[in-house]
Scaffold this motif. Structure first.
Motif, PDB file in Angstrom:
ATOM      1  N   SER A 175       0.855  -1.135  -0.194  1.00  0.00           N
ATOM      2  CA  SER A 175      -0.346   0.592   0.144  1.00  0.00           C
ATOM      3  C   SER A 175       0.879   1.101   0.255  1.00  0.00           C
ATOM      4  N   VAL A 176       2.095   1.651   0.755  1.00  0.00           N
ATOM      5  CA  VAL A 176       2.542   2.405   0.613  1.00  0.00           C
ATOM      6  C   VAL A 176       3.529   2.201  -0.475  1.00  0.00           C
ATOM      7  N   GLY A 177       3.983   1.601  -0.931  1.00  0.00           N
ATOM      8  CA  GLY A 177       4.973   1.713  -2.394  1.00  0.00           C
ATOM      9  C   GLY A 177       3.495   2.231  -3.926  1.00  0.00           C
ATOM     10  N   ARG A 178       2.494   1.537  -3.986  1.00  0.00           N
ATOM     11  CA  ARG A 178       1.715   2.150  -4.516  1.00  0.00           C
ATOM     12  C   ARG A 178       1.142   3.338  -4.516  1.00  0.00           C
ATOM     13  N   ALA A 179       1.264   3.834  -2.625  1.00  0.00           N
ATOM     14  CA  ALA A 179       1.006   5.451  -3.023  1.00  0.00           C
ATOM     15  C   ALA A 179       2.083   6.522  -3.225  1.00  0.00           C
ATOM     16  N   ALA A 180       3.581   5.887  -2.950  1.00  0.00           N
ATOM     17  CA  ALA A 180       4.367   6.126  -3.255  1.00  0.00           C
ATOM     18  C   ALA A 180       4.243   6.698  -4.992  1.00  0.00           C
ATOM     19  N   ARG A 181       4.479   4.943  -5.767  1.00  0.00           N
ATOM     20  CA  ARG A 181       4.633   5.662  -6.896  1.00  0.00           C
ATOM     21  C   ARG A 181       3.161   6.302  -7.349  1.00  0.00           C
ATOM     22  N   ASP A 182       1.950   6.380  -7.163  1.00  0.00           N
ATOM     23  CA  ASP A 182       1.242   7.146  -7.535  1.00  0.00           C
ATOM     24  C   ASP A 182       1.282   8.795  -7.391  1.00  0.00           C
ATOM     25  N   GLY A 183       2.160   8.917  -6.588  1.00  0.00           N
ATOM     26  CA  GLY A 183       2.831  10.584  -6.202  1.00  0.00           C
ATOM     27  C   GLY A 183       1.899  10.884  -5.491  1.00  0.00           C
ATOM     28  N   VAL A 184       0.902  10.123  -4.845  1.00  0.00           N
ATOM     29  CA  VAL A 184       0.533  10.964  -2.735  1.00  0.00           C
ATOM     30  C   VAL A 184       1.484  11.046  -1.937  1.00  0.00           C
ATOM     31  N   LEU A 185       2.013  10.218  -1.689  1.00  0.00           N
ATOM     32  CA  LEU A 185       3.348  10.232  -0.893  1.00  0.00           C
ATOM     33  C   LEU A 185       4.607  11.125  -0.974  1.00  0.00           C
ATOM     34  N   ASP A 186       5.438  10.954  -0.292  1.00  0.00           N
ATOM     35  CA  ASP A 186       6.229  11.896  -0.473  1.00  0.00           C
ATOM     36  C   ASP A 186       7.181  11.596   0.419  1.00  0.00           C
ATOM     37  N   GLY A 187       7.342  10.353   0.813  1.00  0.00           N
ATOM     38  CA  GLY A 187       7.991   9.990   1.499  1.00  0.00           C
ATOM     39  C   GLY A 187       6.975   8.484   2.477  1.00  0.00           C
ATOM     40  N   ALA A 188       7.709   7.921   3.551  1.00  0.00           N
ATOM     41  CA  ALA A 188       6.633   6.695   4.601  1.00  0.00           C
ATOM     42  C   ALA A 188       7.411   6.506   5.530  1.00  0.00           C
ATOM     43  N   PHE A 189       7.116   6.286   6.508  1.00  0.00           N
ATOM     44  CA  PHE A 189       7.450   5.979   8.320  1.00  0.00           C
ATOM     45  C   PHE A 189       7.395   5.057   8.424  1.00  0.00           C
ATOM     46  N   TYR A 190       8.278   3.625   9.392  1.00  0.00           N
ATOM     47  CA  TYR A 190       7.432   2.844  10.675  1.00  0.00           C
ATOM     48  C   TYR A 190       6.548   2.956  10.492  1.00  0.00           C
ATOM     49  N   PRO A 191       6.074   1.443  11.018  1.00  0.00           N
ATOM     50  CA  PRO A 191       4.553   1.994  12.612  1.00  0.00           C
ATOM     51  C   PRO A 191       5.736   2.146  13.610  1.00  0.00           C
ATOM     52  N   GLY A 192       4.839   2.734  14.617  1.00  0.00           N
ATOM     53  CA  GLY A 192       5.314   2.972  15.446  1.00  0.00           C
ATOM     54  C   GLY A 192       6.636   4.400  15.825  1.00  0.00           C
ATOM     55  N   GLU A 193       6.628   4.446  14.512  1.00  0.00           N
ATOM     56  CA  GLU A 193       7.687   6.351  14.653  1.00  0.00           C
ATOM     57  C   GLU A 193       6.703   7.218  14.240  1.00  0.00           C
ATOM     58  N   VAL A 194       7.002   8.234  14.897  1.00  0.00           N
ATOM     59  CA  VAL A 194       6.018   9.741  14.747  1.00  0.00           C
ATOM     60  C   VAL A 194       6.924  10.645  14.108  1.00  0.00           C
ATOM     61  N   PRO A 195       6.863  10.619  12.890  1.00  0.00           N
ATOM     62  CA  PRO A 195       7.708  12.007  11.826  1.00  0.00           C
ATOM     63  C   PRO A 195       7.227  13.136  12.540  1.00  0.00           C
ATOM     64  N   GLU A 196       8.626  14.139  12.762  1.00  0.00           N
ATOM     65  CA  GLU A 196       7.909  15.662  11.871  1.00  0.00           C
ATOM     66  C   GLU A 196       7.285  15.969  11.754  1.00  0.00           C
TER      67      GLU A 196
END
Length: 202
Positions: free
Chosen positions: A39-60
């Motif tokens: 799901s993360v890969g598809r969203a990135a390929r669609d241009g929807v995501l600029d980046g990803a983070f792992y479960p449990g992480e909280v990015p800035e």
């Protein structure tokens, strides 16, 4: 408006939220997380995501979104509130509100949590069913609690409006009573009726 959005859960609701933000706020940076790496890969390929983070992480970020089933969302929301910065607003998309609010009431950062319930969906599920207009014309119930600052609630409501939703405000307990009467009860009755018809047909 929000400039950096982190979304935990890229199913129908979370994926649609990401797509709607990309459409309506093209300059926003969108980060995504899901237990299904596809799901993360598809969203990135669609241009929807600029980046990803792992479960449990909280990015800035200045908006953290939890789009998970209610039984999984409470622990994730608690972690988000504990680990995120003072400038991060946290929202969810669960279909019940009072139990979530009560479970998180003692957490640090509770004042930054604004509970939400988009009344939108589909018979399909997963990122493959996500679309950028899912919330357009839909009602989104924002259920502020006593610790929320008015301007925080206004920012969240304004975002939903930008995504095309019609925003309704209700207290968490009021939301649960209203939804139980208009959604959960009819669903239960239809399930009972279907089971009765199936049993009678045997």
């Amino acid at each position: 408006m929000f400039r950096r959005v982190a979304i935990c859960g890229l199913g129908l609701l979370g994926g649609s939220f990401a797509k709607a933000v990309r459409r309506s706020l093209p300059d926003a940076e969108i980060l995504g997380c899901d237990l299904d790496p596809d799901s993360v890969g598809r969203a990135a390929r669609d241009g929807v995501l600029d980046g990803a983070f792992y479960p449990g992480e909280v990015p800035e970020c200045d908006l953290a979104v939890v789009a998970l089933p209610v039984f999984r969302s409470i622990s994730v929301l608690s972690g988000m509130l504990e680990k995120s910065g003072e400038g991060t607003v946290v929202i969810d998309m669960g279909s019940v509100k009072a139990p979530i609010v009560d479970a998180l009431r003692g957490d640090s950062g509770f004042a930054r949590f604004v509970p939400c319930h988009p009344m939108a969906g589909s018979e399909q599920s997963g990122y493959g069913a996500a679309r950028d207009d899912l919330f357009r014309g839909a009602s989104v119930i924002v259920t502020p609690h006593e610790k929320n600052a008015a301007d925080t609630v206004e920012r969240v409501s304004a975002l939903w409006a930008v995504l095309g939703a019609s925003v309704v405000s209700a207290a968490p307990a009021e939301h649960d009573r209203m939804v139980a009467a208009t959604s959960h009860l009819p669903h239960l009755l239809s399930s009972v009726l279907a089971s009765a018809v199936a049993a009678a047909a045997k």
